[in-house]
Design an enzyme around this catalytic site. Structure first.
Site, PDB file in Angstrom:
ATOM      1  CD  GLU A  27      47.784 -20.495  23.100  1.00  0.00           C
ATOM      2  OE1 GLU A  27      49.125 -20.592  23.602  1.00  0.00           O
ATOM      3  OE2 GLU A  27      47.326 -20.723  22.172  1.00  0.00           O
ATOM      4  CD  GLU A  69      47.542 -16.557  19.242  1.00  0.00           C
ATOM      5  OE1 GLU A  69      48.107 -17.653  18.974  1.00  0.00           O
ATOM      6  OE2 GLU A  69      47.863 -15.961  20.319  1.00  0.00           O
TER       7      GLU A  69
END
Length: 316
Positions: free
Chosen positions: A99, A239
């Protein structure tokens, strides 16, 4: 390889079990794959000979920048953290950043190329693939799924092309929970968000019918990859999870419904891409030192004492 179901092993806690105990817990629960967020030497040592597949993250943004600036540093990183353990440790992918903010996509690509080249020099690039894990919000126009497109094509399209050229997957963190939380139940039904039956949504753009938000989110990523000219790049969900406490929609019941539903669902794939989806649930433990909202500390399948927060069953 069939449906790979992994669990992310975060270590942002001061009361977590030893690395070797964690590896044994994975094995005893039939969890065949793991993701760790930096090359923790104790964890890598504990994984030797375990048969557990691994996504190995390089670490934070500073490490990504170092790897991008210096090919010799990347070669040393691969020697110390990959060659020193593989194949005793079944490293499957290296995630160059998790991210990472959009402004750093250029350095991410350089770092990915440097790590890939270091693996190639070690004759490992056919066995270990290099990618980066992105937030779902790199996709815009995600509803209907067929409208999905990269928000920042100048940054993401070159990365997608690199993945295509090297046979690496696109790693995406996909959280229906956050979409449900932000919507506050106004438009997204709980059963649709938690992979429970009862809601169907039709995509008039591709004629497909969706029964879960997870599938719709994954297929919007595939739509973006197609628009980028890289339809053959596979999505790996690096995730996904649901918190058991700490915020709107966070409960033991919802977390169990979502995570068990996800474990059971990934064998069948999405409407656009039937077939198993390699998926990593976040996270193994409730991590008491994680920053941010209270929900961030309540994503675990297990308490730090290794007792389950709620029952889940992984297939053999």
């Amino acid at each position: 390889m069939g449906a790979v179901h992994g669990v992310c092993y975060g270590m942002v806690g001061d009361n977590l079990p030893s690395r070797s105990d964690v590896v044994q817990l994975y094995k005893s629960r039939n969890i065949h794959a793991m993701r760790i967020y930096n090359p923790d030497q104790e964890a890598l040592t504990a994984l030797r000979g375990s048969g557990i597949f691994l996504i190995l993250d390089v670490g934070g943004v500073d490490e990504v920048r170092r790897l991008g600036r210096d090919p010799s540093y990347a070669a040393g990183w691969v020697r110390s953290n990959v060659q020193a353990y593989y194949p005793d440790v079944l490293i499957r992918y290296i995630a160059v950043g998790n991210e990472v903010p959009a402004g750093d996509t250029g350095i991410i690509l350089l770092a990915m190329q440097n790590v890939h080249n270091a693996l190639a020099s070690a004759n490992l690039s056919s066995s270990i693939k290099v990618s980066t894990a992105v937030r779902f919000d790199v996709i815009t126009n995600s509803f209907p799924p067929s409208s999905g497109v990269f928000r920042d094509p100048s940054g993401l399209v070159p990365i997608a092309r690199f993945l295509d050229s090297t046979g690496a997957p696109f790693l995406a963190n996909v959280y229906p929970y956050f979409a449900y939380r932000d919507d506050r139940g106004q438009n997204i039904r709980l059963n649709y968000a938690t992979l429970q039956p009862g809601t169907t949504v039709r995509d008039n753009g591709n004629g497909l019918t969706y029964t879960s938000l997870f599938d719709a989110m994954v297929d919007s990523i595939y739509a973006a990859l197609e628009k980028a000219g890289t339809p053959n790049v596979r999505v790996v969900v690096s995730e996904s999870g649901w918190p058991s406490a700490g915020g709107f929609g966070a409960s033991v019941e919802n977390a169990r419904n979502y995570n068990q539903g996800l474990i059971d669902h990934i064998r069948s794939g999405t409407p656009k891409r039937p077939g198993a989806i390699e998926t990593y649930i976040f996270a193994m433990f409730n991590e008491n030192r994680k920053p941010g909202d209270e929900v961030e500390r309540n994503f675990g399948l297990f308490f730090p004492n290794k007792q389950p927060v709620y029952p889940t069953t992984f297939p053999n």
